[in-house]
Design an enzyme around this catalytic site. Structure first.
Site, PDB file in Angstrom:
ATOM      1  N   HIS A  35     -18.973  20.366  22.103  1.00 31.80           N
ATOM      2  CA  HIS A  35     -19.125  19.089  21.403  1.00 31.80           C
ATOM      3  C   HIS A  35     -20.481  18.511  21.779  1.00 31.80           C
ATOM      4  O   HIS A  35     -20.701  18.147  22.927  1.00 31.80           O
ATOM      5  CB  HIS A  35     -18.004  18.122  21.787  1.00 31.80           C
ATOM      6  CG  HIS A  35     -16.644  18.606  21.381  1.00 31.80           C
ATOM      7  ND1 HIS A  35     -16.095  18.354  20.141  1.00 31.80           N
ATOM      8  CD2 HIS A  35     -15.736  19.364  22.036  1.00 31.80           C
ATOM      9  CE1 HIS A  35     -14.898  18.925  20.064  1.00 31.80           C
ATOM     10  NE2 HIS A  35     -14.654  19.550  21.205  1.00 31.80           N
TER      11      HIS A  35
ATOM     12  N   ARG B 156     -21.744  15.923  20.066  1.00 33.27           N
ATOM     13  CA  ARG B 156     -21.566  14.477  19.841  1.00 33.27           C
ATOM     14  C   ARG B 156     -22.563  13.834  18.887  1.00 33.27           C
ATOM     15  O   ARG B 156     -22.449  12.646  18.609  1.00 33.27           O
ATOM     16  CB  ARG B 156     -21.595  13.694  21.166  1.00 33.27           C
ATOM     17  CG  ARG B 156     -20.595  14.166  22.203  1.00 33.27           C
ATOM     18  CD  ARG B 156     -19.166  13.921  21.766  1.00 33.27           C
ATOM     19  NE  ARG B 156     -18.233  14.149  22.865  1.00 33.27           N
ATOM     20  CZ  ARG B 156     -16.981  14.552  22.706  1.00 33.27           C
ATOM     21  NH1 ARG B 156     -16.505  14.762  21.491  1.00 33.27           N
ATOM     22  NH2 ARG B 156     -16.187  14.710  23.731  1.00 33.27           N
TER      23      ARG B 156
ATOM     24  N   ASP C  72     -11.117  20.930  14.849  1.00 29.50           N
ATOM     25  CA  ASP C  72     -10.869  20.826  16.292  1.00 29.50           C
ATOM     26  C   ASP C  72     -10.667  19.390  16.768  1.00 29.50           C
ATOM     27  O   ASP C  72     -11.376  18.484  16.363  1.00 29.50           O
ATOM     28  CB  ASP C  72     -12.010  21.441  17.094  1.00 29.50           C
ATOM     29  CG  ASP C  72     -11.747  21.292  18.575  1.00 29.50           C
ATOM     30  OD1 ASP C  72     -10.741  21.842  19.036  1.00 29.50           O
ATOM     31  OD2 ASP C  72     -12.511  20.589  19.258  1.00 29.50           O
TER      32      ASP C  72
ATOM     33  N   HIS D  62      -7.184  24.510  16.384  1.00 33.65           N
ATOM     34  CA  HIS D  62      -6.723  23.715  17.529  1.00 33.65           C
ATOM     35  C   HIS D  62      -5.209  23.586  17.341  1.00 33.65           C
ATOM     36  O   HIS D  62      -4.755  23.010  16.354  1.00 33.65           O
ATOM     37  CB  HIS D  62      -7.414  22.345  17.481  1.00 33.65           C
ATOM     38  CG  HIS D  62      -6.823  21.291  18.374  1.00 33.65           C
ATOM     39  ND1 HIS D  62      -7.493  20.796  19.472  1.00 33.65           N
ATOM     40  CD2 HIS D  62      -5.643  20.628  18.335  1.00 33.65           C
ATOM     41  CE1 HIS D  62      -6.746  19.873  20.066  1.00 33.65           C
ATOM     42  NE2 HIS D  62      -5.614  19.744  19.392  1.00 33.65           N
TER      43      HIS D  62
ATOM     44  N   HIS E 158      -9.036  27.345  22.688  1.00 33.46           N
ATOM     45  CA  HIS E 158      -8.543  26.761  23.953  1.00 33.46           C
ATOM     46  C   HIS E 158      -7.028  26.904  24.154  1.00 33.46           C
ATOM     47  O   HIS E 158      -6.331  25.935  24.367  1.00 33.46           O
ATOM     48  CB  HIS E 158      -9.025  25.315  24.153  1.00 33.46           C
ATOM     49  CG  HIS E 158      -8.706  24.313  23.076  1.00 33.46           C
ATOM     50  ND1 HIS E 158      -7.460  24.164  22.520  1.00 33.46           N
ATOM     51  CD2 HIS E 158      -9.494  23.381  22.478  1.00 33.46           C
ATOM     52  CE1 HIS E 158      -7.505  23.189  21.642  1.00 33.46           C
ATOM     53  NE2 HIS E 158      -8.714  22.702  21.587  1.00 33.46           N
TER      54      HIS E 158
ATOM     55  N   ASN F   5      -7.209  18.115  26.465  1.00 32.69           N
ATOM     56  CA  ASN F   5      -6.256  18.415  25.414  1.00 32.69           C
ATOM     57  C   ASN F   5      -6.530  19.805  24.868  1.00 32.69           C
ATOM     58  O   ASN F   5      -7.602  20.028  24.310  1.00 32.69           O
ATOM     59  CB  ASN F   5      -6.364  17.380  24.286  1.00 32.69           C
ATOM     60  CG  ASN F   5      -5.317  17.609  23.222  1.00 32.69           C
ATOM     61  OD1 ASN F   5      -4.340  18.304  23.443  1.00 32.69           O
ATOM     62  ND2 ASN F   5      -5.539  17.040  22.048  1.00 32.69           N
TER      63      ASN F   5
ATOM     64  N   ASP G 164     -15.281  24.360  25.665  1.00 28.98           N
ATOM     65  CA  ASP G 164     -14.774  23.093  25.141  1.00 28.98           C
ATOM     66  C   ASP G 164     -15.515  21.935  25.811  1.00 28.98           C
ATOM     67  O   ASP G 164     -14.915  20.924  26.194  1.00 28.98           O
ATOM     68  CB  ASP G 164     -13.262  22.947  25.325  1.00 28.98           C
ATOM     69  CG  ASP G 164     -12.701  21.801  24.462  1.00 28.98           C
ATOM     70  OD1 ASP G 164     -13.483  21.180  23.722  1.00 28.98           O
ATOM     71  OD2 ASP G 164     -11.481  21.538  24.547  1.00 28.98           O
TER      72      ASP G 164
ATOM     73  N   HIS H 170     -18.348  12.836  27.910  1.00 27.78           N
ATOM     74  CA  HIS H 170     -17.988  11.444  27.630  1.00 27.78           C
ATOM     75  C   HIS H 170     -18.830  10.502  28.470  1.00 27.78           C
ATOM     76  O   HIS H 170     -19.279  10.862  29.561  1.00 27.78           O
ATOM     77  CB  HIS H 170     -16.509  11.205  27.928  1.00 27.78           C
ATOM     78  CG  HIS H 170     -15.591  11.803  26.909  1.00 27.78           C
ATOM     79  ND1 HIS H 170     -15.536  11.368  25.606  1.00 27.78           N
ATOM     80  CD2 HIS H 170     -14.701  12.818  26.997  1.00 27.78           C
ATOM     81  CE1 HIS H 170     -14.652  12.090  24.933  1.00 27.78           C
ATOM     82  NE2 HIS H 170     -14.134  12.985  25.757  1.00 27.78           N
TER      83      HIS H 170
END
Lengths: 307, 427
Positions: free
Chosen positions: B64, B66, B154, B181, B233, B279, B306, B310
């Site tokens: 990711h 972002r 995802d 996912h 994942h 997750n 994955d 954040h």
């Protein structure tokens, strides 16, 4: 032994010795509430904040009275009057409160681990007054105190915990506390309200209340946690009351000197009938009385700990 | 640029190479691989890789970045810097940006940004459904023309089985994989594994069957319409078993897992550290064992990160409220090498899961070392010990449960397209 922990977050992190220390200390404090002048100067100059993000009558009042009887200054904050509704994070609220130098913050929160987050961030002692479905350590301690007071012992007893186990922090804390002693614990409720792997905690699982109460020394009733979605786990409250409501006939199957406990608030006619709630085996109001002594002990031990 | 890499142990699973060799890079291409390549004197850099491993650059099929929309969590610039540091020369970025990568404008934006600011190759993954809403198909064909290499919603499962069927059928036109996912949200209204984690913490639970039901459903639909399905994942023993069974009869299937699913168990969540919130959630010890077994016997083809960076505020809240994910690009190699040190995988088998297999899934011409091939490669030391310090991450995401861990194995040099994009001081 002496108390060394900064916080009281969960029963499962307490040793048996620590539990016994709290119970013994509470015994010596119980008498204060029976005096004409119900106040001692022990915690004079200490500041205690209760920070409640969930509704509470008993626990919050109990903490406040406990603190006041020890001469501490208390401030009560509840979620609907706090900056929480203005979008402040729990951590920021905690840091702001800490700037005003409280010695203890008592927190109740709907989310498990919220007290742990404060405990990691703040220097003040944190007491968990219930975090979601996780733990309610002071309730378990006052329950143990009451059992010991009524039965003269904890070891060797059979305890049936009945109701919405999966959502109950009281059940979890009591299981961790009781399993520190030589007790037989039976958890009973609808299969939807018993979490998977429950037996791994060393308890028995029983779906039939009539079997769960057989030879029980202690019966602990729990309410359905509507605020955690408990109602959707059963077809109807009516059916639940029929299948899992504690009635006088159940008590005949238990030990002759069985005691019936309930952490409150009770839903009469659902998990417990009037005749049991108000009957001779009920120690529900003793639990509330003892709650003050146990919380006095905890406040005393935490503020006086060896640094 | 001309680069000579001397005396490294070159491991290239694609070409069955495992030998002490020199590599001469001229421009973007590996010109020569051989014993004792003589220095010509015009090299811009001569790397002494003695004692180290030289491998194809790693390909992360699940990152990711972002951007656009969440630049406060990560940007294409910082994410690819982190990738390069971690030993990745290519990353696939997921579509859950804002706006969602469900149309060619977003795909083009990502690729343009990556060309301008990226330290490694970036391959966008398009959304299966518009806005990741699970209601109607995205313009997959237009995104394909713009450069997507796969489609995935995802973060979410395409709940509507009929729509997933259409996506799987439609993906066949472009010969790109659907990356799934797997999470039945009717069953997974929670934050930690259903088992000891939920029992002890009182946190709402995610049962293993929430993943396994969708793994099974997606396989059945893919098999029915003869499309390719990649399950990302995967975290449970049951998922590994289902995939293993399927592979015996159906070849258009692959799956990946992430380092945290073979490194940590649900026990890590018990102190309510939100850095352990992912997750799917961290699972039981048995799941971890079966995941490792699946990596060993080849049921699990690929290790992805994955990488889910954040900002502090997204993690520094109550466990229920915290965002899911681990900033994983910079720890993936060190964590995965433990599989080698513990004897689960050989070095070559591990490298395969980061190179050949992802390249095959996405049909990328990378993931191998060969004369005339693109010079995407890394030099790492599998035994060098180091301590994870989140404050030294190049990623903006400092969210890692591995802060303070001592890891064995570290990437030292990353070359993308013949350019050195990351180099440790020690090499």
């Amino acid at each position: 032994m002496n108390w060394t922990k900064k916080d009281l977050l969960e029963i499962k992190k307490l040793t048996k010795e620590e539990i016994l220390l709290i119970l013994e200390t509470a015994e010596s404090f119980k008498e204060i509430s029976l005096r004409e002048i119900k106040k001692v100067p022990t915690l004079r100059g200490k500041t205690i904040i209760t920070l409640f993000y969930e509704p509470s009558t008993r626990t919050r009042t109990s903490f406040e009275i406990a603190a006041k009887r020890l001469s501490a200054d208390t401030i009560n904050i509840s979620a609907n009057t706090s900056s929480y509704v203005k979008g402040e994070t729990l951590k920021d609220t905690g840091k702001n409160l800490e700037s005003m130098k409280p010695d203890v913050i008592v927190i109740r929160h709907s989310m498990p681990g919220a007290p742990h987050m404060l405990a990691r961030t703040l220097k003040s002692s944190i007491i968990n007054a219930g975090d979601g479905a996780h733990e309610h350590p002071t309730q378990a301690l006052l329950d143990l105190f009451t059992i010991k007071e009524k039965k003269g012992r904890i070891d060797g007893l059979k305890v049936a915990i009945i109701g919405d186990i999966i959502h109950s922090r009281v059940a979890r804390s009591n299981i961790f506390a009781l399993k520190q002693f030589n007790t037989e614990v039976v958890c009973c409720g609808p299969a939807t309200m018993i979490p998977p792997h429950m037996e791994k905690l060393g308890v028995k699982v029983e779906y039939d209340i009539n079997k769960a109460v057989i030879d029980a020394d202690v019966i602990m009733m729990l309410r359905i946690q509507k605020e955690r979605g408990g109602v959707s786990y059963i077809p109807s409250i009516r059916e639940y009351a029929c299948l899992y409501g504690l009635k006088k006939t159940h008590l005949e199957k238990a030990k002759k000197d069985v005691i019936v406990m309930h952490p409150g608030p009770m839903n009469r006619g659902i998990e417990i009938s009037d005749e049991v709630a108000d009957g001779e085996y009920s120690v529900i109001l003793d639990q509330v009385e003892n709650g003050v002594a146990v919380r006095m002990a905890i406040l005393y031990l935490l503020t006086g700990r060896e640094q | 640029m001309k680069i000579l890499i001397k005396k490294g142990r070159v491991i290239d699973p694609k070409n069955n190479t495992d030998d002490i060799l020199d590599i001469y890079i001229n421009g973007a291409v590996i010109e020569k691989i051989g014993k004792n390549i003589k220095e010509k004197g015009d090299e811009d850099a001569i790397i002494n890789a003695s004692g180290h491993i030289v491998a194809p650059g790693f390909i992360d099929i699940h990152t990711h970045l972002r951007e656009p929309g969440y630049e406060y969590k990560e940007t294409i610039k910082t994410g690819t810097l982190a990738a390069a540091k971690g030993g990745f020369t290519s990353v696939v970025c997921m579509a859950n940006t804002d706006p969602v990568n469900d149309n060619k404008s977003v795909t083009e934006f990502i690729l343009k940004k990556a060309r301008m600011e990226g330290s490694c190759r970036v391959f966008p993954c398009g959304a299966i459904t518009k806005g990741l809403k699970g209601e109607e198909l995205s313009e997959i064909g237009e995104m394909f023309d713009a450069g997507i290499v796969a489609i995935s919603d995802d973060g979410k499962t395409v709940k509507h089985s009929g729509l997933l069927r259409k996506a799987l059928e439609y993906s066949k036109i472009f010969n790109i994989p659907v990356i799934s996912h797997c999470e039945d949200t009717d069953l997974s209204q929670g934050f930690v594994n259903e088992g000891m984690a939920s029992l002890l913490s009182g946190l709402d639970a995610v049962p293993s069957i929430a993943e396994e039901l969708i793994v099974q459903r997606d396989i059945m639909i893919a098999e029915y319409v003869k499309a390719y399905i990649h399950l990302t994942h995967i975290s449970t023993a049951g998922s590994v078993e289902i995939v293993a069974l399927t592979k015996k009869r159906y070849s258009n299937i692959s799956c990946d897992t992430c380092p945290h699913y073979f490194t940590l168990t649900e026990e890590a969540t018990l102190n309510f550290d939100t850095n352990t919130k992912v997750n799917p959630p961290l699972r039981s010890e048995k799941d971890v064992e079966v995941i490792k077994e699946g990596l060993k016997n080849g049921t699990i083809d690929i290790i992805s990160t994955d990488h889910a960076p954040h900002d502090l505020t997204s993690k520094d809240v109550e466990f229920n409220l915290a965002s899911s994910g681990i900033s994983g690009l910079e720890t993936a190699l060190g964590l995965s090498l433990k599989l080698v040190h513990d004897g689960v995988l050989s070095l070559s088998e591990l490298i395969k899961k980061f190179t050949v297999n992802p390249a095959r899934l996405l049909k990328l011409p990378y993931g191998e070392l060969g004369e005339g091939k693109t010079a995407d490669l890394i030099v790492f030391n599998p035994d060098m010990e180091w301590i994870v310090d989140k404050n030294l991450f190049l990623s903006k995401g400092k969210n890692t449960p591995f802060h303070g861990w001592r890891l064995k194995g570290k990437n030292l040099l990353t070359i993308v397209d013949g350019r050195i994009v990351y180099r440790e001081g020690t090499i």
